[in-house]
Each structure stands twice: as C-alpha cells, then as structure tokens.
Design a protein around this motif. Structure first.
Motif, PDB file in Angstrom:
ATOM      1  N   SER A  76      19.566  -5.597  29.304  1.00 53.14           N
ATOM      2  CA  SER A  76      20.869  -6.198  29.547  1.00 53.14           C
ATOM      3  C   SER A  76      21.760  -5.878  28.744  1.00 53.14           C
ATOM      4  O   SER A  76      21.681  -6.108  27.428  1.00 53.14           O
ATOM      5  CB  SER A  76      20.631  -7.826  29.827  1.00 53.14           C
ATOM      6  OG  SER A  76      19.876  -7.964  30.776  1.00 53.14           O
ATOM      7  N   ILE A  77      22.982  -5.428  29.063  1.00 53.03           N
ATOM      8  CA  ILE A  77      23.957  -4.980  28.261  1.00 53.03           C
ATOM      9  C   ILE A  77      25.415  -5.533  28.277  1.00 53.03           C
ATOM     10  O   ILE A  77      25.635  -5.685  29.614  1.00 53.03           O
ATOM     11  CB  ILE A  77      24.408  -3.432  27.940  1.00 53.03           C
ATOM     12  CG1 ILE A  77      22.992  -2.682  27.766  1.00 53.03           C
ATOM     13  CG2 ILE A  77      25.326  -3.161  26.919  1.00 53.03           C
ATOM     14  CD1 ILE A  77      22.355  -1.992  28.854  1.00 53.03           C
ATOM     15  N   GLN A  84      25.598  -5.245  32.510  1.00 51.06           N
ATOM     16  CA  GLN A  84      24.864  -4.172  33.144  1.00 51.06           C
ATOM     17  C   GLN A  84      23.340  -4.065  32.633  1.00 51.06           C
ATOM     18  O   GLN A  84      23.145  -4.571  31.786  1.00 51.06           O
ATOM     19  CB  GLN A  84      25.637  -2.892  32.871  1.00 51.06           C
ATOM     20  CG  GLN A  84      27.081  -2.819  33.260  1.00 51.06           C
ATOM     21  CD  GLN A  84      27.762  -1.606  32.766  1.00 51.06           C
ATOM     22  OE1 GLN A  84      26.797  -0.366  32.911  1.00 51.06           O
ATOM     23  NE2 GLN A  84      28.894  -1.498  32.419  1.00 51.06           N
ATOM     24  N   GLN A  85      22.453  -4.034  33.929  1.00 51.22           N
ATOM     25  CA  GLN A  85      21.178  -3.643  33.529  1.00 51.22           C
ATOM     26  C   GLN A  85      20.571  -2.288  33.673  1.00 51.22           C
ATOM     27  O   GLN A  85      21.316  -1.564  34.495  1.00 51.22           O
ATOM     28  CB  GLN A  85      20.325  -4.608  34.461  1.00 51.22           C
ATOM     29  CG  GLN A  85      20.486  -6.261  34.314  1.00 51.22           C
ATOM     30  CD  GLN A  85      21.677  -6.868  34.479  1.00 51.22           C
ATOM     31  OE1 GLN A  85      22.224  -6.387  35.608  1.00 51.22           O
ATOM     32  NE2 GLN A  85      21.971  -7.778  33.834  1.00 51.22           N
ATOM     33  N   ARG A  86      19.771  -2.032  32.827  1.00 52.04           N
ATOM     34  CA  ARG A  86      18.962  -0.651  32.634  1.00 52.04           C
ATOM     35  C   ARG A  86      17.473  -0.758  32.493  1.00 52.04           C
ATOM     36  O   ARG A  86      17.275  -1.796  31.722  1.00 52.04           O
ATOM     37  CB  ARG A  86      19.813   0.253  31.638  1.00 52.04           C
ATOM     38  CG  ARG A  86      21.372   0.410  31.787  1.00 52.04           C
ATOM     39  CD  ARG A  86      21.510   1.439  33.058  1.00 52.04           C
ATOM     40  NE  ARG A  86      22.780   2.012  32.992  1.00 52.04           N
ATOM     41  CZ  ARG A  86      23.858   1.403  33.416  1.00 52.04           C
ATOM     42  NH1 ARG A  86      23.694   0.244  34.069  1.00 52.04           N
ATOM     43  NH2 ARG A  86      25.295   1.888  33.508  1.00 52.04           N
ATOM     44  N   THR A 102      20.293   6.340  28.520  1.00 49.11           N
ATOM     45  CA  THR A 102      21.307   5.987  29.584  1.00 49.11           C
ATOM     46  C   THR A 102      22.669   5.813  28.621  1.00 49.11           C
ATOM     47  O   THR A 102      22.605   5.760  27.620  1.00 49.11           O
ATOM     48  CB  THR A 102      21.042   4.666  30.070  1.00 49.11           C
ATOM     49  OG1 THR A 102      21.949   4.374  31.308  1.00 49.11           O
ATOM     50  CG2 THR A 102      20.876   3.451  29.294  1.00 49.11           C
ATOM     51  N   THR A 103      23.747   5.875  29.540  1.00 50.22           N
ATOM     52  CA  THR A 103      25.120   5.406  29.143  1.00 50.22           C
ATOM     53  C   THR A 103      25.377   4.331  29.943  1.00 50.22           C
ATOM     54  O   THR A 103      25.282   3.988  30.769  1.00 50.22           O
ATOM     55  CB  THR A 103      26.170   6.707  29.165  1.00 50.22           C
ATOM     56  OG1 THR A 103      26.090   7.041  30.426  1.00 50.22           O
ATOM     57  CG2 THR A 103      25.773   7.869  28.189  1.00 50.22           C
ATOM     58  N   VAL A 104      26.488   3.549  28.904  1.00 47.63           N
ATOM     59  CA  VAL A 104      26.786   2.220  29.801  1.00 47.63           C
ATOM     60  C   VAL A 104      28.333   2.038  29.153  1.00 47.63           C
ATOM     61  O   VAL A 104      28.604   2.346  27.966  1.00 47.63           O
ATOM     62  CB  VAL A 104      26.142   0.809  28.876  1.00 47.63           C
ATOM     63  CG1 VAL A 104      26.586  -0.313  29.386  1.00 47.63           C
ATOM     64  CG2 VAL A 104      24.604   1.137  29.375  1.00 47.63           C
ATOM     65  N   SER A 105      29.187   1.794  30.138  1.00 44.68           N
ATOM     66  CA  SER A 105      30.705   1.757  29.924  1.00 44.68           C
ATOM     67  C   SER A 105      31.039   0.467  30.414  1.00 44.68           C
ATOM     68  O   SER A 105      30.952  -0.036  31.190  1.00 44.68           O
ATOM     69  CB  SER A 105      31.483   3.104  30.757  1.00 44.68           C
ATOM     70  OG  SER A 105      30.823   4.292  30.172  1.00 44.68           O
ATOM     71  N   THR A 110      32.029   2.752  25.471  1.00 43.31           N
ATOM     72  CA  THR A 110      31.037   3.664  26.024  1.00 43.31           C
ATOM     73  C   THR A 110      29.762   3.769  25.095  1.00 43.31           C
ATOM     74  O   THR A 110      30.193   4.310  23.803  1.00 43.31           O
ATOM     75  CB  THR A 110      31.433   5.376  26.491  1.00 43.31           C
ATOM     76  OG1 THR A 110      32.290   4.934  27.576  1.00 43.31           O
ATOM     77  CG2 THR A 110      30.186   5.770  27.381  1.00 43.31           C
TER      78      THR A 110
END
Length: 140
Positions: A76-77, A84-86, A102-105, A110
């Motif tokens: 979880s970010i 957001q979950q990845r 993965t990338t998270v923005s 980012t």
C-alpha cells in the motif's frame, strides 16, 4: 609565472564547471520491510508491506520441485487519504504472474518501486514465517 597562474586558474574553473555538471551517481535507497512494516518516502508518502507470500522451491540438496515458485508482496502506498495498492513478484515463476516493479504517481510525485528479493529464501532448515521484502525505491 603570471602565465602559469592564469593557466592554472583556467584549469580550475573548467574543472569546477565539469564537476558541477556531472550527474550524481547516487544509488536508489533500499528498504527491507517485514509484513505490516512501513517506510516514509517523503514527508507525505508512506509505503507499507501488507502481505508477503513465498512459494519458491527450497535451495536444499535433494529437494526436487515441479516448479521454481515465486514470492509475492502486496504493498500500500499512501499520500494522505490517497492510497494505491500494488502486488509485485520475484522468483523463477514470478514473471508468469506479474512484474517485479511498478510506478506510483500522486499528483506531482512519481515513484518507481522494484521488489529485489524476499528473504530468507525457503529452506528445509529455516521454516520461519517471518519474511522481509527488499525494495529499491526511487523518485522519478
């Protein structure tokens, strides 16, 4: 002597400019987090390991596995209320299920997150359920 001083000064100026123009060779920070542990990426962004599952084949002599298996980590970010979950995968069969990165923005931020490993690797001697994810995280 004056000519030598001018040349030396010129070299120092050019060297300083070239040194300042070089890109830093910093290595992206690594985080080693267990289940339910988190790390602060910035004053507003936190990454948390929600779960770690590991089905990789033990490295012990005499062990024969049908497949190599994989380890997966659910993250979880969060930035404030925005979450957001990845899920990331590593291991011989990890690519069949998903990616190791993965990338998270979040608006103007980012991050690239890479799952490098899950430790300890399974073995017949060490059946510890306590696993840790090794994550390399960089701000893009």
């Amino acid at each position: 002597m004056v000519q030598f001083t001018k040349q030396l000064s010129g070299l120092l100026i050019v060297g300083t400019i070239l040194f300042a123009a070089c890109k830093s060779s910093e290595v992206d920070p690594k985080y080693q987090l267990g289940q339910n542990e988190s790390a602060r990426l910035s004053s507003e962004v936190v990454v948390r390991v929600d779960s770690i599952q590991d089905s990789r084949c033990p490295n012990d002599p005499g062990v024969n596995c049908i497949t190599g298996g994989f380890a997966s980590v659910r993250l979880s970010i969060n930035k404030g209320a925005d979450a957001q979950q990845r899920r990331l995968y590593v291991g011989p069969d990890g690519e069949r299920y998903g990616s190791d990165s993965t990338t998270v923005s979040f608006s103007n931020l980012t991050y690239r997150i890479v799952l490098q490993d899950v430790v300890p690797h399974p073995s017949l001697q060490n059946r510890s359920p306590d696993k840790e994810a090794i994550l390399q995280i960089s701000q893009l």
